[in-house]
Design an enzyme around this catalytic site. Sequence first.
Site, short mmCIF file in Angstrom:
data_model
loop_
_atom_site.label_atom_id
_atom_site.label_comp_id
_atom_site.label_asym_id
_atom_site.label_seq_id
_atom_site.Cartn_x
_atom_site.Cartn_y
_atom_site.Cartn_z
N TYR A 25 0.86 -1.19 0.00
CA TYR A 25 0.00 0.00 0.00
C TYR A 25 0.90 1.25 0.00
O TYR A 25 0.64 2.23 -0.72
CB TYR A 25 -0.93 -0.02 1.22
N SER A 107 -2.54 13.19 8.28
CA SER A 107 -3.53 13.00 7.21
C SER A 107 -4.95 12.94 7.76
O SER A 107 -5.16 12.44 8.87
CB SER A 107 -3.22 11.70 6.47
N GLN A 128 -3.67 17.79 7.31
CA GLN A 128 -4.04 17.68 5.89
C GLN A 128 -5.52 17.39 5.75
O GLN A 128 -6.04 16.49 6.41
CB GLN A 128 -3.22 16.57 5.22
N TYR A 130 -8.84 16.45 3.28
CA TYR A 130 -9.56 16.07 2.06
C TYR A 130 -10.96 16.65 2.23
O TYR A 130 -11.61 16.38 3.25
CB TYR A 130 -9.69 14.55 1.94
N THR A 156 -5.43 19.04 0.24
CA THR A 156 -5.03 18.20 -0.89
C THR A 156 -6.09 18.26 -1.98
O THR A 156 -7.27 17.99 -1.72
CB THR A 156 -4.80 16.76 -0.41
N ARG A 165 -5.10 1.46 -7.40
CA ARG A 165 -3.82 0.77 -7.20
C ARG A 165 -4.10 -0.73 -7.27
O ARG A 165 -4.75 -1.28 -6.39
CB ARG A 165 -3.19 1.18 -5.86
N LYS A 252 -1.97 21.41 -1.80
CA LYS A 252 -1.09 20.28 -2.18
C LYS A 252 -1.67 19.50 -3.36
O LYS A 252 -2.84 19.11 -3.33
CB LYS A 252 -0.94 19.34 -0.97
N HIS A 276 0.98 13.31 -5.93
CA HIS A 276 0.52 12.38 -4.89
C HIS A 276 1.41 11.12 -4.87
O HIS A 276 0.95 10.01 -4.65
CB HIS A 276 -0.94 11.99 -5.16
N ARG A 279 0.35 8.26 -7.22
CA ARG A 279 -0.78 7.43 -6.79
C ARG A 279 -2.11 7.88 -7.39
O ARG A 279 -3.13 7.28 -7.11
CB ARG A 279 -0.87 7.44 -5.26
C1 LIG Z 1 1.01 5.29 1.66
C2 LIG Z 1 0.72 6.69 1.23
C3 LIG Z 1 -0.41 7.33 1.72
C4 LIG Z 1 -0.68 8.65 1.37
N1 LIG Z 1 -1.75 9.29 1.93
C5 LIG Z 1 -1.95 10.60 1.66
C6 LIG Z 1 -2.98 11.32 2.31
O1 LIG Z 1 -3.71 10.78 3.14
N2 LIG Z 1 -3.13 12.63 2.00
C7 LIG Z 1 -2.33 13.27 1.09
O2 LIG Z 1 -2.50 14.46 0.85
N3 LIG Z 1 -1.33 12.61 0.48
C8 LIG Z 1 -1.12 11.31 0.74
N4 LIG Z 1 -0.08 10.65 0.15
C9 LIG Z 1 0.84 11.39 -0.73
C10 LIG Z 1 2.01 11.96 0.08
O3 LIG Z 1 1.57 12.96 0.97
C11 LIG Z 1 3.11 12.54 -0.81
O4 LIG Z 1 2.53 13.44 -1.73
C12 LIG Z 1 3.89 11.47 -1.56
O5 LIG Z 1 4.09 10.34 -0.77
C13 LIG Z 1 5.24 12.01 -2.02
O6 LIG Z 1 5.94 11.07 -2.76
P1 LIG Z 1 7.08 10.12 -2.11
O7 LIG Z 1 6.36 9.06 -1.34
O8 LIG Z 1 7.77 9.57 -3.31
O9 LIG Z 1 7.95 10.96 -1.22
C14 LIG Z 1 0.19 9.32 0.48
C15 LIG Z 1 1.32 8.66 -0.03
C16 LIG Z 1 1.59 7.37 0.35
C17 LIG Z 1 2.84 6.71 -0.17
#
Ligand SMILES: Cc1cc2nc3c(=O)[nH]c(=O)nc-3n(C[C@H](O)[C@H](O)[C@H](O)COP(=O)(O)O)c2cc1C
Length: 379
Positions: A25, A107, A128, A130, A156, A165, A252, A276, A279
Amino acid sequence: MTPMTCIEDLRAVARRKVPRAFFEYAEGGAYAEETLRANRADLARIKLRQRVLVDVGDRSAKTSILGEPATLPLALAPIGLCGMQHGDGEILACRAAQAAGIPFTLSTMSICSIEDVAGAVDKPFWFQLYVMKDRGFIRALIERAKAAKCSALVLTVDLQVLGQRHRDIKNGMTVPPQVRLSNLIDIATKPAWALSVLRGKRKTFGNIAGHIKGMENVNSLSQWISGQFDPALNWKDVEWVAGLWGGKLIIKGILDVEDARTAAKTGAAALVVSNHGGRQLDGAPSSISMLPKIADALGTDIEIMFDGGVRSGQDLFRALALGAHACLSGRAYIYGLGAAGGTGVARAIEIIKNELDVTMALTGVKSVAKIGRQNIAAI
Ligand SMILES: Cc1cc2nc3c(=O)[nH]c(=O)nc-3n(C[C@H](O)[C@H](O)[C@H](O)COP(=O)(O)O)c2cc1C
């Protein structure tokens, strides 16, 4: 134990310690994961300009982020289900960030709630948001973040619908984990993880459970969440959130120059150039490839932050050189958390800090404010 000398070492340990569904995940991206791979590949392509015989004896990575002092230009990114990488993960990561002198972002989709984290740390953190369809819930959530004295709201904007995913679906990734024989066998081989999660304050979405009528059980909660992302979200909602919040706002998930210009006009204090972590929109360009274009278009109108693929101090330096004021770390610290809880997060931050320091020395730069395009090698 072999010393953890780089983020990849922490990742290897996390892979052994965290159940597969949760490790993947964190690791995975949307669809074919093209954007996820591009984030890393495009950073690695940027070569740094080596300079010699520059007196760098008194260099420092200290900076300020949103006007607050920080020991280095880094913050921990919001990570949903952080507390499923390690029990109480949000609290441990927040403490590690604050001890290191950098901001932590909680988050909306965290396991520990805003109140849990606020009660366990002694300095403000970022929250953060949503924006979900249930605006009454969102209004209350903003009030809760204010009551907890959060120092910035990270809104975000790149998740109006969910990018798929594949790995999560195949692994039956749910909260708590789907009761499948394969998952049970996997968890049975990760006793330290199981113990930490069992001992943790919560096992489900802490900010939501108990705050929505009729959503007491985990299954209805998960269904409620998946129906709540709002495809109708637009710039008017940003105004609405900014008005309710009234404090420092960070937008963001900006990856486009036109969107960046609009974001700068909202009065937000900062934006995060981000896809993101690969993702959401698969096929989108890497964040690093868009950063210089956005930085050039905006100048000093708004603080520009960056995330996507940062796994080292060298990557952090690359982003600063291309126009970022600070970076957010996502997976890098999550690997640390999965590997060794709070100590692992502290180690991840330390690794990046030391790498940034040496990179500054070997490029002949004494302060982060001086890092710029002149530090990129022309090849
Ligand atoms: C497991 C996971 C969960 C995430 N959950 C959120 C989230 O709840 N809210 C959000 O704004 N971004 C979320 N993100 C995005 C991260 O805040 C961030 O933008 C991203 O991980 C940056 O890339 P990196 O993992 O390569 O450093 C998530 C990323 C991952 C890997």
